[in-house]
Write an enzyme that holds these catalytic residues in place. Sequence first.
Site, PDB file in Angstrom:
ATOM      1  N   ASP A   4     -10.641 -11.354 -65.488  1.00 48.58           N
ATOM      2  CA  ASP A   4     -10.427  -9.918 -65.612  1.00 48.58           C
ATOM      3  C   ASP A   4      -9.376  -9.457 -64.611  1.00 48.58           C
ATOM      4  O   ASP A   4      -8.788 -10.259 -63.893  1.00 48.58           O
ATOM      5  CB  ASP A   4     -11.750  -9.181 -65.403  1.00 48.58           C
ATOM      6  N   HIS A  54     -10.989 -18.412 -70.568  1.00 45.83           N
ATOM      7  CA  HIS A  54     -11.302 -16.981 -70.620  1.00 45.83           C
ATOM      8  C   HIS A  54     -10.550 -16.319 -69.471  1.00 45.83           C
ATOM      9  O   HIS A  54     -11.063 -16.126 -68.378  1.00 45.83           O
ATOM     10  CB  HIS A  54     -12.814 -16.764 -70.478  1.00 45.83           C
ATOM     11  N   ASP A 103     -13.993 -24.916 -75.280  1.00 49.12           N
ATOM     12  CA  ASP A 103     -12.655 -24.459 -74.910  1.00 49.12           C
ATOM     13  C   ASP A 103     -12.276 -23.298 -75.820  1.00 49.12           C
ATOM     14  O   ASP A 103     -11.471 -23.432 -76.739  1.00 49.12           O
ATOM     15  CB  ASP A 103     -11.655 -25.614 -75.028  1.00 49.12           C
ATOM     16  N   GLU A 150     -14.382 -19.475 -68.214  1.00 51.02           N
ATOM     17  CA  GLU A 150     -13.622 -18.529 -67.408  1.00 51.02           C
ATOM     18  C   GLU A 150     -13.007 -19.256 -66.222  1.00 51.02           C
ATOM     19  O   GLU A 150     -13.364 -20.387 -65.886  1.00 51.02           O
ATOM     20  CB  GLU A 150     -14.499 -17.376 -66.920  1.00 51.02           C
TER      21      GLU A 150
END
Length: 594
Positions: free
Chosen positions: A192, A518, A563, A572
């Site tokens: 993020d 991710h 994956d 992630e």
Amino acid sequence: MRNLITNKCNYSLPFMGRVWGGVFFCLLSTSSSSFAQSIKVNQVGYYPSETKVAVIEPTVTAKSFILKDAKGKKVWAGKAVRTSVSPFTQKVRQVVDFSTVKTPGTYTFVAGKEQQKVVIKDNAFADVAKAGMKAFYLQRTAMPIEEKYAGVYARPAAHMDNKVVVHQSAASPLRPAGTVISSPYGWYDAGDFNKYIVNSGFTIGVLLQAYEINKAYADKMNLVIPESEDAVPDYLDEMMYNLKWMITMQDPYDGGVYHKLTTPNFEGFEMPANCHQTRYVVQKSTQASLDFAASLAQAARIYSAYPKYQSFVKDAVKAAERAYAWAVKNPTAYYNQDANNQKYSPKVNTGTYGDMMAADEFFWAATELYLTTKQNSYLEQAKAFMPQSYNVPTWGEVSGLGVQQWINQSLLGKLDGIDFPVEKMKADLLAFCDDCLLRIPTSSFNAPHGNREQDFPWGSNSEKCAGQGIALTYAYTLTKDHKYLSAAIADADYLLGRNATGYCFVTGFGTKQVMHPHQRLSEADGIEAPLPGFLAGGPNPGQQDIATVTTYTSKAADESYTDDMNSYASNEIAINWNAYLVGLMMTIDAEMSK
């Protein structure tokens, strides 16, 4: 989602790759090829003098194996030294030891009709260590990531964070809700775009400890970053970019430290420049203040050697002491996002890094402050909060960072005349490592990690594997018994491909690569290959994302990985995970280079 690379590697083809930031990494993924599934090896490189093991899946019926050199000449032949039985799937695998081959080179391991590339070389983990550290540059906020430093991964500046709003949960009399502050610099925390003090402090702690015990090695690491031409090692310059952000997260009026800088909700899979949510600093917390105090005090000691950073050093010591004092006055100001969302607006639904105990943070912070200031009050606090046993440190249980720091200082000869039970700490760490060694003879992949259910929480590749490996390097340094170093290397082998999934878990490396982490930057940039040098989280049987991820192929603990860019539970990336990657690979390579 990006399309998979369609090229399939065969050994008749040359190894294809790219030099990026001084590191050579492969661009091809071979996740669909059979040999990557059936022959599990370290896909990056084995050290000439170290153990070399391949693990053969039960799909291979061959009972004898050969190794060929680049010219096709047979240089080794043999059979399995044992079989291993998976406690999760009962698969019976063959464990093959070809350690007698010591000549550097590129080889082909042949098992019947299957084959796999094997590399033997000096400095086998050097490129991974460097790429893992360079990855932090790619996570920088608030500045353009330039082509001359990042190649195709260049991107414009975003998230300048010079107009950040004080959230209602963070309000204080002199900084009421709605106050606009400036909090630039720093690294994106994970997949993020937010910045979290707890994880940043932990990450800095791991990286600085690795630096202090490998200083000569780290000082030579040329990361090709904007600061590379100055008189400070690149390794330290890169961390400074995050430290400069951390110091802006302290309330200047009372010394408390905001828990995180965040948007109310996670951004979509867009490039940073396309993201425009308001960003807030949220609640001051005990853990954030103590992790801040520990890492800033630690940094002050190390950066004091460099004239460029003298002003920072003075500010860091003062900031660390004020943060610790705030935590003493507010010892249970734990971050509780759900409770906050019932009282404050806007609601915040991003990463929590919540923790309902702070004794471990008090221990680490008191340790670092004592070692920096030599004030006996901090020594007494460290004694009061000392843990009863050694645990591999995590962001939520940082006492191990304090333990490792006391051992570091002992090894560096800096504890003469100081009354602290360091010998007990050494004994506790050695007991932990001895227990790790007991698991190797029956393990599925000839490593201490990977044969127990508890080895596979969220982010299993980090502290459970890489962090354990770092603990083993400490045991080696303390005893000079090579069995501990070999065990640490075996954990690295696991990360680099000798595992149940067959993936090399570091992006940009291996013959079966992670292609869809991710990570918003990798997904949204339109480039086929993900940003290199990042450690994927790894198998996680919790599968907390199962409602939206349909690509898991197994529920077995060591195979519970996919994956898939949607898989935040297994795929992630995160700065703390990369800190462990860098610490393990650098420490091993530095030792093997002596």
